[in-house]
Design an enzyme around this catalytic site. Structure first.
Site, PDB file in Angstrom:
ATOM      1  CG  HIS A   1       5.379   2.053   1.960  1.00 43.42           C
ATOM      2  ND1 HIS A   1       4.072   1.726   2.207  1.00 43.42           N
ATOM      3  CD2 HIS A   1       5.932   2.369   3.158  1.00 43.42           C
ATOM      4  CE1 HIS A   1       3.842   1.848   3.498  1.00 43.42           C
ATOM      5  NE2 HIS A   1       4.946   2.233   4.101  1.00 43.42           N
TER       6      HIS A   1
ATOM      7  CE1 TYR B   1       0.649   0.765   4.539  1.00 42.92           C
ATOM      8  CE2 TYR B   1       0.550  -1.614   4.279  1.00 42.92           C
ATOM      9  CZ  TYR B   1       0.899  -0.515   5.021  1.00 42.92           C
ATOM     10  OH  TYR B   1       1.527  -0.666   6.238  1.00 42.92           O
TER      11      TYR B   1
END
Ligand code: C5P
Length: 305
Positions: free
Chosen positions: A281, A233
């Site tokens: 990430h 995410y």
């Protein structure tokens, strides 16, 4: 005499044309009215055309927000927090017993240009001397443990918004707006406990009237639409930047960029672990997207030192 008369007629005609043109050019049709007073306003027209630049209707939760099952199912697994949607709704309604029903936001005004500085935590800020430029913007948005003290010349000293999640919480002053991310059910309980009346003598972390909680549906939208589902995410910094595109008319971005080893190291500390990279990430995809936004003049990017 004839020449004088001709000159007079010419003068009068030119004056009449000027007056008429002045009136015409001052008339702006309703569909051409500006949404802000910047040179370019985000979301205003095709000059900033950029495929992913669509205003998300509710970036922040409000008392009446309704999270879809799909968005909830995405959110509940990103940090393996689990739980059911009815637990989620119960927890959110407890948060809204403590904070304003609607996020305290300033709406766009045609005569204003709301500028934002989004300050990431990169070491490229060191020796940059960006401090005055950062402080010059209307909103100064800092992220997680991003601090000013001791680094004012490079990072400025104003903070209007501090974007953070449970694990990076810090004491804020009474005028800074806390922008809170939740990644799991426990985070909602955390928000309720820090905003509840504190034992006497204990200072509250935040001013609860200024708290804004980011909508998990917005976080999912960023992961799916902006980053095409790359990585687990989006980072808090990247999401803060997309939030800035929603609350400002002009966005200036500082302090983004990994060091030469590819680590997201911070300006206030030595690199603790050489292998930290960009966590879970999609650091490269985020950076490329920021560069593309800068190229399309959606935001202004400052590379640092
Ligand atoms: O490390 P932390 O998450 O607190 O940093 C805030 C944000 O700043 C990150 O989420 C990332 O988007 C950005 N950052 C960066 N380059 C660094 C450090 C942080 O782009 N070297």
């Amino acid at each position: 005499m004839k020449t004088k008369a001709r000159l007079l007629i010419l003068f009068l005609s030119v004056s009449a044309i000027c007056v008429f043109w002045g009136k015409v050019s001052r008339y702006v049709s309703p569909e051409k009215q500006r949404s802000c007073a910047c040179d370019q306003c985000l979301f205003e027209n095709d000059t900033l055309a950029f495929q992913r630049l669509r205003k998300f209707p509710q970036p922040f939760l409000s008392k009446n927000s309704n999270l879809s099952e799909e968005d909830f199912n995405w959110w509940r697994v990103i940090q393996s927090g689990g739980g059911t949607i009815s637990e989620y709704r119960g927890n959110v309604s407890r948060v809204f017993q403590l904070i304003p029903a609607n996020p305290p936001l300033e709406e766009p005004v045609p005569g204003r240009c709301r500028t934002c500085a989004v300050v990431g935590n990169s070491r490229n800020l060191l020796k940059s001397h960006y401090g005055p430029l950062i402080d010059f913007q209307d909103y100064v948005i800092r992220i997680n443990r991003g601090i000013s003290k001791g680094f004012e010349a490079d990072v400025g000293n104003r903070t209007t918004h501090q974007v953070m999640y449970l694990e990076s919480r810090s004491q804020l002053d009474n005028t800074t707006r806390p922008v809170l991310f939740t990644f799991k059910m426990r985070d909602l309980g955390w928000i309720t406990s820090v905003l509840s009346p504190q034992p006497s003598g204990k200072k509250s972390l935040f001013n609860k009237d200024l708290v804004m909680v980011v909508n998990p549906a917005f976080m999912r939208n960023i992961h799916h639409v902006w980053l095409k589902k790359k990585g687990a995410y989006a980072s808090t910094g990247f999401m803060a930047l997309v939030l800035a595109l929603h609350i400002c008319d002009e966005v200036h971005v500082f302090g983004f960029g990994a060091d030469s080893d590819g680590n997201w190291s911070h300006y206030w500390e030595k690199i603790p672990n050489k292998k930290v990279k960009t966590g879970g990430h999609p650091g490269n995809a985020e950076y490329e997207m920021i560069m593309a936004l800068a190229k399309h003049q959606v935001l202004k990017f400052y590379t640092g030192w």
